[in-house]
Design a protein around this motif. Structure first.
Motif, PDB file in Angstrom:
ATOM      1  N   LEU A 136       8.960 -15.889  12.690  1.00 59.70           N
ATOM      2  CA  LEU A 136       8.641 -15.640  11.290  1.00 59.70           C
ATOM      3  C   LEU A 136       8.864 -16.894  10.451  1.00 59.70           C
ATOM      4  N   GLY A 137       8.296 -16.873   9.256  1.00 59.18           N
ATOM      5  CA  GLY A 137       8.537 -17.946   8.303  1.00 59.18           C
ATOM      6  C   GLY A 137       7.415 -18.956   8.270  1.00 59.18           C
ATOM      7  N   GLY A 138       7.608 -19.973   7.440  1.00 64.55           N
ATOM      8  CA  GLY A 138       6.596 -20.989   7.244  1.00 64.55           C
ATOM      9  C   GLY A 138       5.625 -20.609   6.145  1.00 64.55           C
ATOM     10  N   PRO A 139       4.929 -21.581   5.568  1.00 66.71           N
ATOM     11  CA  PRO A 139       4.009 -21.300   4.467  1.00 66.71           C
ATOM     12  C   PRO A 139       2.743 -20.603   4.948  1.00 66.71           C
ATOM     13  N   PHE A 140       2.053 -19.937   4.033  1.00 66.92           N
ATOM     14  CA  PHE A 140       0.759 -19.356   4.363  1.00 66.92           C
ATOM     15  C   PHE A 140      -0.150 -19.404   3.150  1.00 66.92           C
ATOM     16  N   GLN A 141      -1.429 -19.264   3.418  1.00 65.16           N
ATOM     17  CA  GLN A 141      -2.438 -19.265   2.370  1.00 65.16           C
ATOM     18  C   GLN A 141      -2.881 -17.839   2.093  1.00 65.16           C
ATOM     19  N   GLN A 142      -3.140 -17.546   0.826  1.00 64.72           N
ATOM     20  CA  GLN A 142      -3.652 -16.233   0.469  1.00 64.72           C
ATOM     21  C   GLN A 142      -5.067 -16.062   1.001  1.00 64.72           C
ATOM     22  N   ASP A 143      -5.386 -14.848   1.461  1.00 63.50           N
ATOM     23  CA  ASP A 143      -6.692 -14.554   2.018  1.00 63.50           C
ATOM     24  C   ASP A 143      -7.234 -13.309   1.317  1.00 63.50           C
ATOM     25  N   GLU A 144      -8.367 -13.465   0.642  1.00 66.29           N
ATOM     26  CA  GLU A 144      -8.960 -12.365  -0.111  1.00 66.29           C
ATOM     27  C   GLU A 144      -9.881 -11.499   0.737  1.00 66.29           C
ATOM     28  N   ALA A 145      -9.960 -11.763   2.037  1.00 63.37           N
ATOM     29  CA  ALA A 145     -10.883 -11.006   2.886  1.00 63.37           C
ATOM     30  C   ALA A 145     -10.532  -9.518   2.873  1.00 63.37           C
ATOM     31  N   LEU A 146     -11.551  -8.677   2.751  1.00 68.69           N
ATOM     32  CA  LEU A 146     -11.357  -7.235   2.706  1.00 68.69           C
ATOM     33  C   LEU A 146     -11.003  -6.704   4.087  1.00 68.69           C
ATOM     34  N   VAL A 147     -10.018  -5.794   4.149  1.00 64.27           N
ATOM     35  CA  VAL A 147      -9.655  -5.140   5.401  1.00 64.27           C
ATOM     36  C   VAL A 147     -10.255  -3.739   5.447  1.00 64.27           C
ATOM     37  N   PHE A 148      -9.979  -2.910   4.452  1.00 61.53           N
ATOM     38  CA  PHE A 148     -10.581  -1.582   4.413  1.00 61.53           C
ATOM     39  C   PHE A 148     -10.599  -1.077   2.975  1.00 61.53           C
ATOM     40  N   VAL A 149     -11.435  -0.066   2.754  1.00 63.25           N
ATOM     41  CA  VAL A 149     -11.515   0.646   1.485  1.00 63.25           C
ATOM     42  C   VAL A 149     -11.011   2.060   1.730  1.00 63.25           C
ATOM     43  N   ALA A 150     -10.047   2.489   0.934  1.00 66.59           N
ATOM     44  CA  ALA A 150      -9.435   3.805   1.109  1.00 66.59           C
ATOM     45  C   ALA A 150      -9.713   4.676  -0.100  1.00 66.59           C
ATOM     46  N   ILE A 151      -9.935   5.960   0.164  1.00 65.82           N
ATOM     47  CA  ILE A 151     -10.028   6.982  -0.879  1.00 65.82           C
ATOM     48  C   ILE A 151      -8.885   7.957  -0.642  1.00 65.82           C
ATOM     49  N   THR A 152      -7.958   8.046  -1.595  1.00 64.54           N
ATOM     50  CA  THR A 152      -6.741   8.807  -1.369  1.00 64.54           C
ATOM     51  C   THR A 152      -6.231   9.391  -2.675  1.00 64.54           C
ATOM     52  N   ASN A 153      -5.415  10.416  -2.579  1.00 67.11           N
ATOM     53  CA  ASN A 153      -4.794  11.022  -3.750  1.00 67.11           C
ATOM     54  C   ASN A 153      -3.402  10.471  -4.019  1.00 67.11           C
ATOM     55  N   GLU A 154      -2.974   9.461  -3.245  1.00 71.63           N
ATOM     56  CA  GLU A 154      -1.624   8.910  -3.412  1.00 71.63           C
ATOM     57  C   GLU A 154      -1.627   7.435  -3.039  1.00 71.63           C
ATOM     58  N   ARG A 155      -1.206   6.590  -3.963  1.00 68.27           N
ATOM     59  CA  ARG A 155      -1.097   5.159  -3.672  1.00 68.27           C
ATOM     60  C   ARG A 155       0.285   4.873  -3.110  1.00 68.27           C
ATOM     61  N   THR A 156       0.343   4.417  -1.889  1.00 69.44           N
ATOM     62  CA  THR A 156       1.609   4.100  -1.253  1.00 69.44           C
ATOM     63  C   THR A 156       1.354   3.092  -0.144  1.00 69.44           C
ATOM     64  N   TYR A 157       2.404   2.740   0.588  1.00 71.59           N
ATOM     65  CA  TYR A 157       2.256   1.756   1.648  1.00 71.59           C
ATOM     66  C   TYR A 157       1.475   2.341   2.829  1.00 71.59           C
ATOM     67  N   TRP A 158       0.751   1.457   3.555  1.00 71.47           N
ATOM     68  CA  TRP A 158      -0.007   1.840   4.737  1.00 71.47           C
ATOM     69  C   TRP A 158       0.764   1.345   5.962  1.00 71.47           C
ATOM     70  N   ARG A 159       1.409   2.253   6.639  1.00 76.07           N
ATOM     71  CA  ARG A 159       2.283   1.902   7.756  1.00 76.07           C
ATOM     72  C   ARG A 159       1.476   1.634   9.021  1.00 76.07           C
ATOM     73  N   GLY A 160       1.834   0.565   9.739  1.00 75.81           N
ATOM     74  CA  GLY A 160       1.156   0.250  10.987  1.00 75.81           C
ATOM     75  C   GLY A 160       2.060   0.306  12.192  1.00 75.81           C
ATOM     76  N   ASP A 161       3.228  -0.349  12.131  1.00 73.75           N
ATOM     77  CA  ASP A 161       4.080  -0.463  13.309  1.00 73.75           C
ATOM     78  C   ASP A 161       5.495  -0.789  12.852  1.00 73.75           C
ATOM     79  N   SER A 162       6.439  -0.637  13.758  1.00 81.71           N
ATOM     80  CA  SER A 162       7.829  -1.036  13.510  1.00 81.71           C
ATOM     81  C   SER A 162       8.362  -1.731  14.747  1.00 81.71           C
ATOM     82  N   LYS A 163       9.366  -2.580  14.548  1.00 82.69           N
ATOM     83  CA  LYS A 163       9.964  -3.323  15.658  1.00 82.69           C
ATOM     84  C   LYS A 163      11.476  -3.260  15.534  1.00 82.69           C
ATOM     85  N   ASP A 164      12.139  -3.317  16.696  1.00 77.99           N
ATOM     86  CA  ASP A 164      13.560  -3.003  16.718  1.00 77.99           C
ATOM     87  C   ASP A 164      14.465  -4.106  17.242  1.00 77.99           C
ATOM     88  N   ILE A 165      13.945  -5.138  17.873  1.00 73.98           N
ATOM     89  CA  ILE A 165      14.786  -6.192  18.447  1.00 73.98           C
ATOM     90  C   ILE A 165      14.680  -7.442  17.589  1.00 73.98           C
TER      91      ILE A 165
END
Length: 783
Positions: free
Chosen positions: A257-286
């Motif tokens: 982890l770490g180091g600088p990064f550049q912002q990327d405006e590329a679209l990933v997906f468009v969502a239609i939802t009744n609740e704005r919250t985080y979109w969970r993908g994965d978790s790591k434990d070690i």
């Protein structure tokens, strides 16, 4: 002695190029500061240049410059007539109040009027000095060099793209030097008649040279930058070198982890939802000291998506809100990992419809696969590779007919021969990863009971402690010592979690940064480097630090990644939000385990809203005394006022009747303010508190959070400062207030915590009572 002069054409041209160069100094203000518009500053620059050109004696121009600045201030902040004295009186009172703050260097607390007036005066003086040196003394080379240096520093060390500005300044600067040189020649050898055009023709040569040089430099081939972010390297020093400049987005590899990064405006997906919250993908434990990895997996194949339901995959025993979301990746960047809000309950539909899934029970990650395969049951089931299916003996039937399927990596999809054992065939998900175009799902987000989570205790299951308290042996002791110090006043695990979260978000002097981000030196721990050395980073730094600090004091936590809520771009016919999620919204946060509650999300990064909803239902004996709604009718209006504000106004403000001075005398009075600064300094305590009271009275009642913060500033100014890591409740209980004032303040604090952490709007009745309590406390507090 003539007070006017007629500048020649070359002088006007030189002034134009100087104005354009000065404009390049002002342009970064709109991007790097909260400056809304630049036209007042352009008017000041143009006005000063004009006056200095046509009036040879600068002391004569000062009243006109001051009058112009006052007119600009009046246009920006006042609605009364410019010829009236009312606005001058108001400005005078504001300056009297703000001068002590200026000596304290408390620029934020000063009003916009005072800050703009001081900046405009400083700008006018500087422009007049530059005009004298560049146009009259013809010392323009140093100014061209200084402007280029200024733009280069901004481009290198701050988030301001100055490529075009540097080229423009090069053109303006050399044209200014050429015009100034020709003007000097014409004064020594005057040219009359038709030959005057000869002087203008000589400008053709420098214009052509500049055009050719700039064109070749712009069109010529250029190598990519070898050193993407010099500031991160320079400030890294012994902390470590700068990392490779990356582009922000969701990535499965989090080992470094770490180091600088550049912002990327590329679209990933468009969502239609009744609740704005985080979109969970994965978790790591070690946690390895450099990043995160996954431990042992617990895979479950899912073939029939429409009939399969998840139950309490993350949290349980808590109130929830139902969420329905449709996610469209057709115009964006699909992933084989499925993203979902809160915890997933059911996949309603998916495109293509031949998709199957593999679910990791340990990390709650859902991977999409390209169809199914039929195979005979093997004698033994082997352990799956990362990202693969838990049965490596399967054989794929071939590429899917539709969908964005990709070949598994060598680590994920090494093919094995079909088992020789006899037995009935069974179906399993394919090894081919599939990136779906669109899917619709049902989920739920938690509404956490404060009472339940406070009483959850610390009796953790053995498997939770074994997996989610892991830390590398090389973790420096000062990380745990910091966590213990931050949580020293917290009694329950939930209070400790909140203390660490609050410390990283607001109390630890940590800066959110994406470009100026050095990486740790070889062998240095990632969290230790962020907490004690660099103190700047983005979500990965804050979330990893929170998880490690919690683990160091025995609270199970893990690192979670996915996407932030995204940007709302509209609504559909049913009133649901239409949200665009882009690569720049990739995010990481923390999940903490509470017995009887499960995994609850928390947010350590200050620039993001907390994803957890808190239901404030804690009824302890302590709160039953402090939280009842006070009866605002018990005290009369006269009793609720102590006339302290009136005394301050009478002591520090002139009366309306005494205001007879014209604006010329007022301008002279501004100079005399410096002599009265010592007396104002002696009364800085009273004046500062008086200013806070005035600011409270002028603040809109609708902004409860802002008014509460102002009230807290007043209390800290009169009593003691809030200690680092100290919660609002602890601070309110510690300060010495009488019973009624303490009860009112504790009730207001409870409402503020509910509004801040509960992510909900305040009811109208509660808002009205809160505003009355704030007004009453503001009048009762005394310096």
């Amino acid at each position: 002695m003539s007070v006017w002069r007629r500048p020649k054409g070359m002088e006007w041209l030189a002034a134009l190029f100087l104005f354009l160069m000065l404009r390049e100094w002002l342009l970064p203000l709109s991007e790097l500061t909260d400056t809304g518009t630049l036209w007042p500053f352009y008017m000041i620059v143009a006005g000063v240049l004009l006056l200095d050109l046509v009036v040879p004696y600068r002391w004569l121009t000062f009243p006109f410059k001051l009058l112009g600045i006052l007119w600009i201030i009046h246009s920006d902040f006042f609605t009364s007539s410019f010829l009236s004295t009312e606005w001058l009186y108001n400005m005078y009172a504001t300056l009297v109040r703000d001068v002590p703050l200026a000596f304290q260097q408390d620029w934020i607390s000063m009003s916009l009027i005072s800050r703009n007036l001081l900046f405009d005066l400083m700008l006018a003086i500087l422009i007049s000095m530059v005009t004298y040196l560049v146009l009259e003394q013809r010392q323009g080379l140093w100014f061209v060099f200084l402007t280029e240096l200024y733009l280069a520093v901004l481009d290198t060390f701050l988030p301001y793209e100055a490529d075009g500005a540097i080229i423009r300044t090069l053109i303006y600067g050399f044209m200014l030097l050429a015009v100034a040189h020709l003007t000097a020649i014409s004064k020594r050898a005057p040219i009359a008649g038709k030959k005057r055009w000869t002087l203008w023709n000589t400008l053709i040569a420098p214009v052509l040279i500049l055009a050719i040089v700039v064109s070749v430099a712009y069109a010529g081939p250029k190598k990519d930058a070898v050193w993407p972010d010099p500031i991160a390297f320079l400030t890294g020093g012994e902390e470590g070198p700068v990392g490779t400049m990356k582009k922000v987005g969701y990535d499965n590899n989090d080992e470094n982890l770490g180091g600088p990064f550049q912002q990327d405006e590329a679209l990933v997906f468009v969502a239609i939802t009744n609740e704005r919250t985080y979109w969970r993908g994965d978790s790591k434990d070690i946690y390895t000291g450099r990043g995160w990895q996954k431990g042992e997996r617990e895979y479950e194949p899912i073939l029939n998506l429409q009939t399969h339901q998840w139950k309490q995959m993350l949290f349980h025993g808590t109130e929830t809100k139902e969420v329905r979301a449709t996610m469209d990746f057709s115009r964006g960047e699909p992933y084989f990992t499925m993203f979902y809000p809160g915890q997933l309950k059911k996949v309603v539909s998916i495109e293509p419809d031949n998709a199957t899934m593999v679910y990791d029970r340990a990390s709650q990650q859902v991977e999409v696969r390209a169809g199914r395969v039929d195979m005979r049951a093997p004698r033994e089931e082997a352990e799956p590779e990362e990202g693969g299916v838990p049965h490596p003996g399967e054989a794929p039937t071939g590429q899917p007919a539709s969908g964005r399927a990709v070949q598994p990596t060598e680590e994920q999809g090494e093919q094995a021969t079909e088992s020789q054992s006899t037995g009935q065939k069974r179906s399993l998900p394919s090894r081919f990863l599939l990136k779906p175009e669109k899917y619709e799902l049902e989920a739920e987000v938690p509404i956490v009971s404060e009472k339940a989570i406070m009483q959850a205790g610390s009796t953790y299951p053995i498997d939770i402690k074994q997996r989610y308290l892991q830390l590398p042996g090389e973790l420096p002791d000062r990380v745990k010592e910091l966590a213990l110090d931050v949580t020293k006043n917290a009694n329950t695990p939930y209070e400790k979690v909140r203390a660490i979260e609050n410390y990283l978000r607001t109390r630890g002097d940590y800066k959110y940064e994406t470009k100026d981000v050095p990486v740790p030196a070889p062998g240095q721990d990632f969290v230790d480097h962020f907490l004690f050395d660099s103190r700047r980073g983005y979500c990965d730094h804050f979330s990893t630090s929170m998880a490690v600090m919690l683990r160091s004091i025995g609270i199970p936590a893990r690192w979670v990644k996915g996407f932030a809520p995204g940007s709302r771009v509209g609504t559909d016919s049913n009133g649901n939000d239409v949200i665009e999620v882009r690569n720049k919204d990739a995010h990481s946060w923390v999940e903490v385990y509470f017995p009887g509650q499960g995994w609850i999300p928390f947010e350590a990064t200050s620039t993001f809203l907390s994803p957890v909803r808190i239901k404030y239902d804690l009824n302890s004996s302590e709160q039953s005394v402090t939280l009842p709604v006070p009866n605002l009718q018990e005290n009369t209006a006269a009793e609720r006022r102590n006339n302290r504000l009136d005394e301050l106004e009478g002591a520090d403000s002139p009366t309306q009747a005494s205001w007879k001075m014209p604006w010329q005398a007022k301008a002279a009075a501004l100079v005399l303010l410096a002599a009265g600064a010592y007396l104002a300094w002696r009364k800085k305590r009273v004046i500062t508190y008086w200013w806070l009271q005035r600011q409270m009275r002028s603040h809109p009642n609708e902004h409860y959070s802002d008014r509460y913060k102002l009230l807290l500033q007043m209390i800290q100014h009169l009593h003691s400062r809030r200690e680092p890591g100290e919660t609002l409740r602890e601070y309110v209980k510690r300060i010495a207030l009488t019973g009624d004032k303490r009860q009112d303040l504790q009730y207001l604090t409870h409402l503020y915590e509910r509004l801040y952490y509960g992510c909900r709007e305040m009811e109208e009745k509660a808002r009205s009572i809160a505003q009355q309590l704030i007004d009453r406390l503001t009048q009762q507090l005394k310096p």
